[in-house]
Motif scaffolding. Structure first.
Motif, PDB file in Angstrom:
ATOM      1  N   VAL A 215      -5.801 -11.359  -1.146  1.00  0.00           N
ATOM      2  CA  VAL A 215      -5.539 -11.674   0.255  1.00  0.00           C
ATOM      3  C   VAL A 215      -6.823 -12.220   0.870  1.00  0.00           C
ATOM      4  O   VAL A 215      -7.845 -11.534   0.894  1.00  0.00           O
ATOM      5  CB  VAL A 215      -5.077 -10.427   1.032  1.00  0.00           C
ATOM      6  N   PRO A 216      -6.827 -13.447   1.343  1.00  0.00           N
ATOM      7  CA  PRO A 216      -8.053 -14.054   1.879  1.00  0.00           C
ATOM      8  C   PRO A 216      -8.677 -13.201   2.986  1.00  0.00           C
ATOM      9  O   PRO A 216      -7.985 -12.638   3.823  1.00  0.00           O
ATOM     10  CB  PRO A 216      -7.576 -15.403   2.427  1.00  0.00           C
ATOM     11  N   ASN A 217      -9.999 -13.088   2.941  1.00  0.00           N
ATOM     12  CA  ASN A 217     -10.808 -12.421   3.965  1.00  0.00           C
ATOM     13  C   ASN A 217     -10.658 -10.900   3.975  1.00  0.00           C
ATOM     14  O   ASN A 217     -11.279 -10.239   4.810  1.00  0.00           O
ATOM     15  CB  ASN A 217     -10.492 -12.959   5.368  1.00  0.00           C
ATOM     16  N   LEU A 218      -9.832 -10.342   3.089  1.00  0.00           N
ATOM     17  CA  LEU A 218      -9.625  -8.906   3.098  1.00  0.00           C
ATOM     18  C   LEU A 218     -10.039  -8.307   1.757  1.00  0.00           C
ATOM     19  O   LEU A 218      -9.608  -8.761   0.700  1.00  0.00           O
ATOM     20  CB  LEU A 218      -8.159  -8.562   3.363  1.00  0.00           C
ATOM     21  N   ASN A 219     -10.873  -7.287   1.823  1.00  0.00           N
ATOM     22  CA  ASN A 219     -11.335  -6.590   0.627  1.00  0.00           C
ATOM     23  C   ASN A 219     -10.444  -5.378   0.388  1.00  0.00           C
ATOM     24  O   ASN A 219     -10.853  -4.234   0.522  1.00  0.00           O
ATOM     25  CB  ASN A 219     -12.795  -6.164   0.811  1.00  0.00           C
ATOM     26  N   LEU A 220      -9.190  -5.631   0.045  1.00  0.00           N
ATOM     27  CA  LEU A 220      -8.198  -4.571  -0.059  1.00  0.00           C
ATOM     28  C   LEU A 220      -8.351  -3.794  -1.361  1.00  0.00           C
ATOM     29  O   LEU A 220      -8.731  -4.348  -2.393  1.00  0.00           O
ATOM     30  CB  LEU A 220      -6.797  -5.170   0.003  1.00  0.00           C
ATOM     31  N   PRO A 221      -8.023  -2.490  -1.338  1.00  0.00           N
ATOM     32  CA  PRO A 221      -8.045  -1.720  -2.583  1.00  0.00           C
ATOM     33  C   PRO A 221      -6.753  -1.916  -3.360  1.00  0.00           C
ATOM     34  O   PRO A 221      -5.725  -2.331  -2.807  1.00  0.00           O
ATOM     35  CB  PRO A 221      -8.171  -0.280  -2.083  1.00  0.00           C
ATOM     36  N   VAL A 222      -6.788  -1.585  -4.633  1.00  0.00           N
ATOM     37  CA  VAL A 222      -5.574  -1.556  -5.441  1.00  0.00           C
ATOM     38  C   VAL A 222      -4.809  -0.286  -5.095  1.00  0.00           C
ATOM     39  O   VAL A 222      -5.359   0.810  -5.099  1.00  0.00           O
ATOM     40  CB  VAL A 222      -5.917  -1.604  -6.940  1.00  0.00           C
ATOM     41  N   GLY A 223      -3.531  -0.428  -4.769  1.00  0.00           N
ATOM     42  CA  GLY A 223      -2.712   0.712  -4.375  1.00  0.00           C
ATOM     43  C   GLY A 223      -1.544   0.250  -3.531  1.00  0.00           C
ATOM     44  O   GLY A 223      -1.142  -0.919  -3.567  1.00  0.00           O
ATOM     45  N   TYR A 224      -0.958   1.176  -2.754  1.00  0.00           N
ATOM     46  CA  TYR A 224       0.127   0.868  -1.837  1.00  0.00           C
ATOM     47  C   TYR A 224      -0.389   0.906  -0.401  1.00  0.00           C
ATOM     48  O   TYR A 224      -1.384   1.575  -0.095  1.00  0.00           O
ATOM     49  CB  TYR A 224       1.266   1.872  -1.974  1.00  0.00           C
ATOM     50  N   GLY A 225       0.330   0.224   0.497  1.00  0.00           N
ATOM     51  CA  GLY A 225      -0.040   0.259   1.897  1.00  0.00           C
ATOM     52  C   GLY A 225       1.162   0.043   2.794  1.00  0.00           C
ATOM     53  O   GLY A 225       2.191  -0.501   2.378  1.00  0.00           O
ATOM     54  N   LEU A 226       1.033   0.515   4.029  1.00  0.00           N
ATOM     55  CA  LEU A 226       1.983   0.187   5.081  1.00  0.00           C
ATOM     56  C   LEU A 226       1.282  -0.744   6.052  1.00  0.00           C
ATOM     57  O   LEU A 226       0.221  -0.399   6.594  1.00  0.00           O
ATOM     58  CB  LEU A 226       2.454   1.439   5.821  1.00  0.00           C
ATOM     59  N   HIS A 227       1.854  -1.930   6.248  1.00  0.00           N
ATOM     60  CA  HIS A 227       1.329  -2.882   7.224  1.00  0.00           C
ATOM     61  C   HIS A 227       2.319  -2.934   8.375  1.00  0.00           C
ATOM     62  O   HIS A 227       3.511  -3.214   8.176  1.00  0.00           O
ATOM     63  CB  HIS A 227       1.158  -4.258   6.592  1.00  0.00           C
TER      64      HIS A 227
END
Length: 737
Positions: A215-227
């Protein structure tokens, strides 16, 4: 005037003012009193309609001009009213997520008039199956529980409660803070979210220690998320190479309103509940490579809408795992050379169908601890393996062994000696903790050992570890021949030695003081260097030996022309050795340190004594929590120093050997070994199983010399031979009629 407490409680609440529909609604900007439609909803929470049924008739409670500025804790105030007769509650959104669907539910009796009433509290979730794993209400500073990844997270008093969050003031920015353990599997994650401004709200769970940059500009972790936005929620999944929206659902999540969430993850099923709902808003099963473990994370993002301000409170993580089974099993992983497979060795094969067993020349090292663990009540599971293969390969095989030897949800202990400790660490890393409860490494070269340098760069064996010397010598003599080809044989067929090379500088050119590592990547221990220090929630411990001269540094010079022609000693030919007394004779105490260990022992024992001395075995039992054994004699030990051996190998054949005192040893998988043998005659009784059988007699002498001889036996008839073992005048051919 009468007051009424807030009953918002994560639903839409409206008040009916009369039993008959009025012709007009004073102060109401809607067309009718019956909750109708919200044409001016417009993704905001303005222009809400509410009213009461009172003794004085119809009276509006609030509209777009006087709706409370903060939720969910306002006190409803109605002027000119002496009594409230009815309260109606309406919930839900329509399928298009644009207009509320105001369905009347059960009537709720109104309270007696009072000046001030306390808002209804949100109940604290109680554990369903297991204990509370993590909690923070931010009333006291527990920042030590959190690991800030990005952003200036802070604890502040917001709307009557201490909360945790921050303001992101610029576009396309990201903030994240993690808590808990990567080894968590099944759990319920509950929290309150209070958005103040902005559009993006996020929460993450089953997060591991890898990052997703898709995802551009985001240093997201590997896992699940609620957006989440104010009106909708998406369940998302992130891997190192992908990001996807799995499913979505409409929700009410207005600014300045605290909303309670519960996320339940059990195996590959994910459920998301709002408030105290018993029906999940999201119920999703991930059948495509699900994330099955990981910690929690709070997150904020901004896109083109900014700033974003979100605050979190009342975070509780509760285990949903069943009550754990008691730990009753201990897996024992021996070191290099301690495992034997006649088919693999005598056939010079890398892949065999037959199992590996304990080498007869390693029985005195490992049988005492195997028996001691068993006598102490443990189900002892020795893992014998092809130590020639890369450590990572054996870690994969250990995974299969543990899975086959235990049940789902069961935990085991693992005790790894020498290379066996590295195999155990590889399993810990590959399986993210897997089924381990405790891991103890004993004399494991966690930073490598300089003793691996000579065989890897030249095929030259140094005799500091006797068991390893026997195993590698037997293999090279039979499969690799004698001489320069030994290096090629080792690098092609014993890649595990590369996994033992030191990870810190250990070579030193003569007449210099600078230490260095090999420059050729083929001679560098990249596996051990890149091995994670993560404990994955497993209790770790190690035993290190001290008091014995241990190789620390190899002084080097340039290789001669012959060495260069053969490709030996690319990174320097040994020209001297520097020893340290802080080691077990094979592994330095500093190298035996296991990162992030909870428990450590340093004892005055040799490499073998660490695991077969009474002191060493006592420390092992102590780490495992075995009750103290009052009678030390129950600890079997054979910790005398071994510096010589007589090895007899025959295949295919059955045989036994009797020493000069009448002690008989029967062959196991084609081998008999006498450690520290006494000089004299040994009687060999052999029954071939083929017309052409192989007999090998190897003598390892106290001065480091090796006498090795192979014999071809013809015929199926029994053979009766005498082996004349003479330390004063050793001979290569000691087989007599």
């Amino acid at each position: 005037m009468v007051t009424y407490p807030n009953l918002w409680d994560y639903t839409h609440i409206y008040f009916d003012t009369t039993s008959t529909e009025p012709t007009s609604a004073n102060n109401d900007n809607e067309s009718s009193w019956n909750l109708g439609t919200w044409n001016d909803y417009n993704n905001s929470w303005q222009d809400k309609w509410c009213g009461i049924k009172s003794g004085t008739g119809y009276d509006m409670g609030c509209n777009s001009n006087n709706w409370p500025a903060t939720m969910p804790n306002p006190i409803w105030t109605f002027t000119g009213v002496s009594q409230i007769n009815q309260v109606y509650i309406a919930t839900g959104l329509d399928a298009n997520s644009s207009n509320p669907v105001c369905t009347l539910t059960n009537e709720t009796p109104a309270p007696s008039p009072s000046p001030t009433l306390t808002p209804i509290p949100i109940p604290t979730p109680t554990p369903i199956y297991g204990p509370v794993l993590f909690q923070d209400d931010f009333e006291t500073d527990r920042s030590y529980q959190w690991q800030i990844i990005d952003g200036a997270w802070t604890r502040q008093h917001i709307q009557g409660s201490n909360r945790y969050g921050l303001i992101l003031p610029i576009a396309s920015s990201y903030a994240e803070v993690q808590g808990g353990d990567f080894n968590w599997t099944n759990y319920e994650f509950s929290f309150d979210m209070l958005p103040i401004q902005g559009a993006d709200r996020n929460i993450l769970f089953r997060v591991n220690d890898q990052r997703s940059t898709v995802v551009p500009n985001l240093n997201l972790p590997v896992g699940y998320g609620l957006h989440m936005y104010s009106y909708y929620m998406w369940l998302q999944k992130f891997t190192t190479t992908s990001a996807e929206d799995l499913v979505g659902a409409p929700i009410p999540l207005p600014n300045n309103t605290s909303t309670h969430f519960r996320i339940q993850v059990v195996n590959n099923e994910i459920k998301v509940f709002l408030g105290n709902d018993t029906t999940p808003t999201i119920d999703y099963t991930d059948d495509n490579g699900p994330h099955l473990s990981g910690r929690i994370a709070l997150s904020e993002t901004t896109g083109t809408i900014y700033p974003t301000e979100v605050w979190f409170d009342n975070i509780v993580v509760t285990s949903l795992d069943p009550t754990p089974l008691p730990v009753t099993k201990t897996v024992l992983v021996p070191g290099l050379g301690a495992s034997w497979n006649a088919e693999a060795f005598l056939g010079c094969q890398n892949n065999t169908s037959s199992e590996w067993n304990l080498s007869s020349f390693a029985e005195d090292i490992y049988n005492p601890i195997i028996q001691t663990l068993t006598d102490s009540g443990w189900t002892t599971l020795p893992f014998y393996y092809d130590w020639r293969q890369a450590v990572s390969t054996n870690s994969e095989r250990l995974t299969n062994y543990i899975n086959e030897s235990s049940t789902q949800g069961e935990k085991v202990n693992l005790v790894g000696h020498s290379m066996g400790g590295l195999v155990g660490r590889g399993y810990l890393e590959d399986s993210s903790g897997g089924r381990l409860s405790n891991l103890l490494t004993i004399g494991a070269p966690n930073k490598g050992s300089a003793l691996a340098y000579p065989p890897w760069e030249s095929g030259n064996l140094w005799s500091d570890n006797f068991i390893e010397k026997i195993a590698i010598t037997l293999y090279l003599k039979h499969c690799g021949g004698i001489g320069p080809a030994d290096k090629d044989t080792i690098q092609n067929t014993i890649p595990s030695l590369k996994d033992l090379l030191p990870t810190e500088p250990y070579l030193q050119k003569i007449n210099t003081t600078t230490l260095y590592l090999p420059t050729n990547p083929d001679n560098q221990n990249t596996w051990l260097r890149d091995l994670s220090d993560n404990s994955w929630g497993v209790r770790l411990g190690y035993i290190a030996g001290t008091g014995f001269e241990t190789l620390k540094t190899i002084r080097t010079k340039d290789p001669n022309k012959r060495d260069s022609r053969l490709g030996n000693w690319e990174d320097g030919k040994p020209a001297g050795k520097i020893f340290s007394p802080d080691g077990d004779g094979t592994v330095l105490a500093d190298s035996a340190i296991l990162p992030n260990a909870d428990t450590s022992y340093s004892i005055n024992q040799t490499h073998e004594g660490l695991i077969n001395s009474i002191e060493g075995m006592s420390k092992i039992l102590e780490f495992l929590g075995t009750p103290q054994i009052s009678n030390q004699q129950t600890l079997l030990s054979s910790a005398s120093k071994v510096n010589s051996a007589l090895i007899v190998i025959a295949n295919p054949a059955s045989f036994f050997v009797t020493d000069q005192n009448g002690k008989t040893k029967v062959a196991k998988d084609g081998m008999v070994s006498f450690m520290n043998p006494r000089p004299g005659n040994y009687k060999l009784n052999l029954l071939p199983k083929s017309n052409n059988s192989l007999l090998i007699i190897a003598q390892f002498l106290p001065n480091g010399d090796v006498k090795y001889k192979e014999y071809k036996l013809n015929g199926l008839g029994p053979k009766f031979k005498t082996l004349k073992f003479d330390l004063q005048n050793p001979q290569e051919d000691i087989l007599m009629p």
